[in-house]
Design an enzyme around this catalytic site. Structure first.
Site, PDB file in Angstrom:
ATOM      1  N   GLY A 113      25.368 -37.709  80.316  1.00 43.81           N
ATOM      2  CA  GLY A 113      25.941 -36.089  79.726  1.00 43.81           C
ATOM      3  C   GLY A 113      26.670 -36.827  78.201  1.00 43.81           C
ATOM      4  O   GLY A 113      26.618 -37.508  77.722  1.00 43.81           O
ATOM      5  N   CYS A 114      26.422 -34.815  77.514  1.00 43.09           N
ATOM      6  CA  CYS A 114      26.822 -35.415  75.691  1.00 43.09           C
ATOM      7  C   CYS A 114      27.890 -35.437  76.079  1.00 43.09           C
ATOM      8  O   CYS A 114      29.081 -36.776  75.255  1.00 43.09           O
ATOM      9  CB  CYS A 114      26.043 -33.830  75.701  1.00 43.09           C
ATOM     10  SG  CYS A 114      27.488 -32.686  76.019  1.00 43.09           S
ATOM     11  N   TYR A 115      29.115 -34.923  77.222  1.00 43.92           N
ATOM     12  CA  TYR A 115      30.729 -35.267  77.213  1.00 43.92           C
ATOM     13  C   TYR A 115      30.897 -36.530  77.796  1.00 43.92           C
ATOM     14  O   TYR A 115      31.558 -37.740  77.138  1.00 43.92           O
ATOM     15  CB  TYR A 115      31.752 -33.789  78.002  1.00 43.92           C
ATOM     16  CG  TYR A 115      31.477 -33.147  77.374  1.00 43.92           C
ATOM     17  CD1 TYR A 115      32.123 -32.252  76.288  1.00 43.92           C
ATOM     18  CD2 TYR A 115      31.019 -32.104  77.787  1.00 43.92           C
ATOM     19  CE1 TYR A 115      32.065 -31.705  75.551  1.00 43.92           C
ATOM     20  CE2 TYR A 115      31.015 -30.386  77.426  1.00 43.92           C
ATOM     21  CZ  TYR A 115      31.383 -29.882  76.111  1.00 43.92           C
ATOM     22  OH  TYR A 115      32.135 -29.367  75.794  1.00 43.92           O
ATOM     23  N   THR A 117      28.758 -38.940  77.467  1.00 44.78           N
ATOM     24  CA  THR A 117      28.482 -40.297  76.180  1.00 44.78           C
ATOM     25  C   THR A 117      30.036 -40.671  75.714  1.00 44.78           C
ATOM     26  O   THR A 117      30.208 -41.701  75.192  1.00 44.78           O
ATOM     27  CB  THR A 117      27.661 -40.054  75.495  1.00 44.78           C
ATOM     28  OG1 THR A 117      26.518 -39.508  75.853  1.00 44.78           O
ATOM     29  CG2 THR A 117      27.358 -40.375  74.199  1.00 44.78           C
ATOM     30  N   MET A 203      30.354 -32.510  68.044  1.00 46.10           N
ATOM     31  CA  MET A 203      30.998 -33.257  69.302  1.00 46.10           C
ATOM     32  C   MET A 203      32.169 -33.702  69.671  1.00 46.10           C
ATOM     33  O   MET A 203      31.981 -34.537  68.559  1.00 46.10           O
ATOM     34  CB  MET A 203      30.642 -32.982  71.236  1.00 46.10           C
ATOM     35  CG  MET A 203      31.039 -34.122  71.917  1.00 46.10           C
ATOM     36  SD  MET A 203      30.117 -34.053  73.186  1.00 46.10           S
ATOM     37  CE  MET A 203      29.280 -32.305  74.323  1.00 46.10           C
TER      38      MET A 203
END
Length: 310
Positions: A113-115, A117, A203
């Site tokens: 997932g992006c978060y 990561t 992000m």
């Protein structure tokens, strides 16, 4: 001979960005379904079975269905959803953390997932090194561009310019927590506070640390040096030293796509408090860029081919 590649969900945000990164790449022969076939089960099954590698850019349940459709084919799969990130038989697609060889030899790879990561890039190496305790009550504050929420959230933000901040996941129990806990090797999941701002991409993931509350508080420079050594040989993740740390971290509304990630260690003067911060593109290293990196590794190609790292 070109690798036959099928992107299931190619019309979504992640799928479109993956296709952009594949433009002009002769190593791949893209299997494309027209609009009438994209949701046709038989057409998708045929495409999944015809492909050497399939990338799933789908909601979780649809990704699970796609894996079932591919059964018996031998097709290798990269899943960009959260459906298989802690599932048995799947390799977690974070090569800097899991190891390039594991991904190169895997049949099933689940994109992080992006978060997670950003969180894992910061915390996992420090827990492994024994500098941070596995049983500490960690918190994560994170903000993302609205493209991370898919087409529905993109439409909401772009249709209503009065939205300037959206905090969500207020009931806790976010779906990203299992991978954060598992791959950081934590005794308990962190408390996660995600939010979205009116920028299309970008992000920042912020892990505040009350070092003074830890029984054996690590030295700030030891944390920074450990992260720098851990990512030293990699071309995608950069660890900034104390003299490179900016006075503020920005997300620009018109940021260009970027597939790298920057890590920072900030601290107060006596070292009793720190903030570990990752800055990345939620559609880059947080999604499509990570899928391309994993695809390259699985195909024995240089991992940065097609990535936007300039």
């Amino acid at each position: 001979m070109a690798v036959r590649l099928f992107i299931d969900g190619a019309a979504g945000t992640t799928g479109l960005e993956i296709r952009e990164r594949l433009l002009g790449r002769g190593e791949f022969d893209l299997i494309v379904l027209d609009d009438a076939q994209r949701k046709d089960e038989a057409a998708r099954r045929d495409a999944l079975h015809a492909a050497d590698i399939a990338i799933l850019c789908l909601p979780d349940e649809a990704a699970k269905e796609a894996v079932k459709l591919a059964e018996g084919s031998g097709t290798r799969i990269i899943d960009a959803s959260s459906a298989h990130r802690v599932a048995e038989g799947w390799t977690y697609g974070f090569p800097e953390l899991i190891g390039h060889e594991a991904i190169a030899n895997a049949q099933f790879v689940s994109n992080p997932g992006c978060y997670p990561t950003g969180f894992l890039a910061l915390v996992a190496p420090l827990v492994r090194a024994g500098l941070l305790p596995a049983d500490f009550p960690y918190t994560v504050n994170a903000v993302s561009g609205y493209s991370g929420g898919g087409n529905a959230l993109i439409d909401r933000f772009e249709a209503d310019p009065t939205i300037s901040f959206r905090a969500y996941g207020l009931a806790l129990g976010h779906k990203h927590l299992p991978e954060m806990q598992a791959y950081a090797r934590l005794a308990r999941p962190p408390v996660f506070s995600p939010s979205v701002i009116p920028a299309h991409r970008g992000m920042v993931v912020d892990v505040p640390l009350a070092l003074g509350a830890m029984p054996d508080a690590p030295q700030i420079e030891a944390m920074r040096e450990t992260l720098a050594a851990f990512y030293f040989a990699g071309p995608v993740i950069a660890v900034h030293g104390p003299h490179e740390a900016p006075g503020e971290l920005l997300i620009n509304a018109d940021s260009a796509p970027h597939d790298g990630m920057e890590l920072f260690v900030f601290a107060n003067s006596d070292g009793s408090e720190a903030r570990l911060i990752a800055r990345l593109d939620n559609l880059g290293k947080g999604a499509s860029g990570a899928a391309i990196q994993n695809l390259n590794i699985m195909c024995g190609l240089p991992e940065t081919t097609g990535l936007r790292l300039g």
